[in-house]
Design a protein around this motif. Structure first.
Motif, PDB file in Angstrom:
ATOM      1  N   ASN A  11       0.807  -1.239   0.000  1.00 36.50           N
ATOM      2  CA  ASN A  11       0.000   0.000   0.000  1.00 36.50           C
ATOM      3  C   ASN A  11       0.836   1.283   0.000  1.00 36.50           C
ATOM      4  O   ASN A  11       0.458   2.275   0.617  1.00 36.50           O
ATOM      5  CB  ASN A  11      -0.981   0.015   1.185  1.00 36.50           C
ATOM      6  CG  ASN A  11      -1.993  -1.096   1.087  1.00 36.50           C
ATOM      7  OD1 ASN A  11      -2.455  -1.435  -0.001  1.00 36.50           O
ATOM      8  ND2 ASN A  11      -2.333  -1.693   2.220  1.00 36.50           N
ATOM      9  N   THR A  12       1.975   1.244  -0.700  1.00 33.31           N
ATOM     10  CA  THR A  12       2.780   2.459  -0.804  1.00 33.31           C
ATOM     11  C   THR A  12       2.783   3.032  -2.217  1.00 33.31           C
ATOM     12  O   THR A  12       3.467   4.027  -2.470  1.00 33.31           O
ATOM     13  CB  THR A  12       4.233   2.210  -0.339  1.00 33.31           C
ATOM     14  OG1 THR A  12       4.800   1.154  -1.118  1.00 33.31           O
ATOM     15  CG2 THR A  12       4.278   1.864   1.145  1.00 33.31           C
ATOM     16  N   TYR A 113       7.292   5.039  -1.030  1.00 28.35           N
ATOM     17  CA  TYR A 113       7.172   5.242   0.416  1.00 28.35           C
ATOM     18  C   TYR A 113       6.008   6.180   0.695  1.00 28.35           C
ATOM     19  O   TYR A 113       5.887   7.241   0.078  1.00 28.35           O
ATOM     20  CB  TYR A 113       8.471   5.836   0.984  1.00 28.35           C
ATOM     21  CG  TYR A 113       8.427   6.033   2.464  1.00 28.35           C
ATOM     22  CD1 TYR A 113       8.693   4.985   3.333  1.00 28.35           C
ATOM     23  CD2 TYR A 113       8.089   7.274   3.000  1.00 28.35           C
ATOM     24  CE1 TYR A 113       8.640   5.161   4.707  1.00 28.35           C
ATOM     25  CE2 TYR A 113       8.035   7.462   4.373  1.00 28.35           C
ATOM     26  CZ  TYR A 113       8.303   6.411   5.224  1.00 28.35           C
ATOM     27  OH  TYR A 113       8.240   6.589   6.574  1.00 28.35           O
ATOM     28  N   ARG A 114       5.160   5.761   1.614  1.00 28.73           N
ATOM     29  CA  ARG A 114       4.061   6.606   2.093  1.00 28.73           C
ATOM     30  C   ARG A 114       4.138   6.657   3.617  1.00 28.73           C
ATOM     31  O   ARG A 114       4.241   5.621   4.271  1.00 28.73           O
ATOM     32  CB  ARG A 114       2.699   6.046   1.688  1.00 28.73           C
ATOM     33  CG  ARG A 114       2.395   6.176   0.224  1.00 28.73           C
ATOM     34  CD  ARG A 114       0.929   5.795  -0.050  1.00 28.73           C
ATOM     35  NE  ARG A 114       0.651   5.770  -1.456  1.00 28.73           N
ATOM     36  CZ  ARG A 114       0.355   6.836  -2.193  1.00 28.73           C
ATOM     37  NH1 ARG A 114       0.321   8.028  -1.624  1.00 28.73           N
ATOM     38  NH2 ARG A 114       0.110   6.723  -3.473  1.00 28.73           N
ATOM     39  N   ALA A 115       4.057   7.851   4.172  1.00 28.18           N
ATOM     40  CA  ALA A 115       4.129   8.021   5.619  1.00 28.18           C
ATOM     41  C   ALA A 115       3.033   7.233   6.320  1.00 28.18           C
ATOM     42  O   ALA A 115       3.274   6.610   7.361  1.00 28.18           O
ATOM     43  CB  ALA A 115       4.040   9.504   5.975  1.00 28.18           C
ATOM     44  N   GLU A 116       1.839   7.205   5.727  1.00 27.41           N
ATOM     45  CA  GLU A 116       0.703   6.535   6.374  1.00 27.41           C
ATOM     46  C   GLU A 116       0.886   5.025   6.483  1.00 27.41           C
ATOM     47  O   GLU A 116       0.222   4.386   7.297  1.00 27.41           O
ATOM     48  CB  GLU A 116      -0.598   6.846   5.645  1.00 27.41           C
ATOM     49  CG  GLU A 116      -0.686   6.245   4.262  1.00 27.41           C
ATOM     50  CD  GLU A 116      -1.905   6.704   3.479  1.00 27.41           C
ATOM     51  OE1 GLU A 116      -2.400   5.903   2.687  1.00 27.41           O
ATOM     52  OE2 GLU A 116      -2.355   7.842   3.666  1.00 27.41           O
ATOM     53  N   ALA A 117       1.804   4.444   5.719  1.00 23.85           N
ATOM     54  CA  ALA A 117       2.056   3.002   5.821  1.00 23.85           C
ATOM     55  C   ALA A 117       2.721   2.657   7.153  1.00 23.85           C
ATOM     56  O   ALA A 117       2.639   1.522   7.618  1.00 23.85           O
ATOM     57  CB  ALA A 117       2.905   2.522   4.660  1.00 23.85           C
ATOM     58  N   GLY A 118       3.398   3.632   7.745  1.00 27.92           N
ATOM     59  CA  GLY A 118       3.987   3.427   9.063  1.00 27.92           C
ATOM     60  C   GLY A 118       5.161   2.452   9.086  1.00 27.92           C
ATOM     61  O   GLY A 118       5.423   1.829  10.106  1.00 27.92           O
ATOM     62  N   ARG A 119       5.861   2.315   7.978  1.00 36.75           N
ATOM     63  CA  ARG A 119       6.995   1.393   7.902  1.00 36.75           C
ATOM     64  C   ARG A 119       8.281   2.176   7.697  1.00 36.75           C
ATOM     65  O   ARG A 119       8.272   3.320   7.252  1.00 36.75           O
ATOM     66  CB  ARG A 119       6.807   0.407   6.743  1.00 36.75           C
ATOM     67  CG  ARG A 119       5.524  -0.416   6.762  1.00 36.75           C
ATOM     68  CD  ARG A 119       5.443  -1.422   7.905  1.00 36.75           C
ATOM     69  NE  ARG A 119       6.505  -2.392   7.915  1.00 36.75           N
ATOM     70  CZ  ARG A 119       6.396  -3.642   7.501  1.00 36.75           C
ATOM     71  NH1 ARG A 119       5.265  -4.078   7.010  1.00 36.75           N
ATOM     72  NH2 ARG A 119       7.426  -4.464   7.582  1.00 36.75           N
ATOM     73  N   ASP A 135       5.613  10.402  -0.589  1.00 34.22           N
ATOM     74  CA  ASP A 135       4.574  11.422  -0.438  1.00 34.22           C
ATOM     75  C   ASP A 135       4.904  12.400   0.698  1.00 34.22           C
ATOM     76  O   ASP A 135       4.069  13.187   1.110  1.00 34.22           O
ATOM     77  CB  ASP A 135       3.213  10.762  -0.196  1.00 34.22           C
ATOM     78  CG  ASP A 135       3.121  10.045   1.143  1.00 34.22           C
ATOM     79  OD1 ASP A 135       4.165   9.842   1.815  1.00 34.22           O
ATOM     80  OD2 ASP A 135       2.007   9.659   1.526  1.00 34.22           O
ATOM     81  N   CYS A 136       6.144  12.331   1.192  1.00 34.87           N
ATOM     82  CA  CYS A 136       6.559  13.168   2.318  1.00 34.87           C
ATOM     83  C   CYS A 136       8.081  13.308   2.277  1.00 34.87           C
ATOM     84  O   CYS A 136       8.752  12.656   1.482  1.00 34.87           O
ATOM     85  CB  CYS A 136       6.134  12.517   3.634  1.00 34.87           C
ATOM     86  SG  CYS A 136       6.872  10.882   3.879  1.00 34.87           S
TER      87      CYS A 136
END
Length: 163
Positions: A11-12, A113-119, A135-136
């Motif tokens: 989900n990234t 990489y997406r911050a909301e994925a939390g990885r 995204d960040c």
């Protein structure tokens, strides 16, 4: 064939970026193929279809042919998953193969990489990752692109591969 990967956690945005890179590079005149790796039992055929019924009956391979396309499905039947090189050898010649997944394979990659994925970033422990599409802001010495900056990511891939 030149290889470049798109990798990252679930989900990234790997599939979206891969799709957009294919579309962009094809408009630039490149012949592009893709390989998608899945960690689960992927079903590309559906119950009730003739090809599904052939596989369920025990066929090791089913070749579906139509005027628009053909597809070869191979059932592993508890045999080990073939290595990436064996699968690449089955592709027709092209300019570029974009590989989604295969985190530990040796080809160069861009990490989504997406911050909301939390990885955490895979790049901190994977030297085959050459850039981050995020995204960040991210703490990395690697080139960092916005996930939506497809032209810039494509330009990096083309430059690295000499395309």
């Amino acid at each position: 064939m030149k290889l470049y990967g798109v990798t990252g956690w679930k989900n990234t945005g790997k599939t979206t970026l891969t799709e957009r890179l294919v579309a962009h590079m094809v408009t630039q005149g490149l012949r592009v193929s893709t390989v998608k790796h899945a960690h689960h039992d992927t079903e590309i055929d559906h119950p009730g279809r003739d090809s599904f019924r052939h596989r369920q009956a025990g066929a090791g391979q089913v070749l579906v042919v139509s005027p628009a396309r053909w597809a070869l499905m191979t059932e592993l039947r508890d045999a080990p998953e073939p290595p990436l090189d064996a699968m690449l050898a089955r592709l027709d010649p092209c300019d570029l193969v974009l590989i989604e997944g295969y985190k530990s394979a040796p080809h160069p990659k861009v990490e989504t990489y997406r911050a909301e994925a939390g990885r955490d970033l895979l790049a901190t422990r994977n030297p085959t990752i050459r850039a981050i599409a995020a995204d960040c802001a991210v703490d990395t010495a690697l080139p960092r692109f916005d996930l939506d900056d497809v032209p810039a990511i494509a330009a990096l891939i083309r430059a690295e591969l000499g395309l």
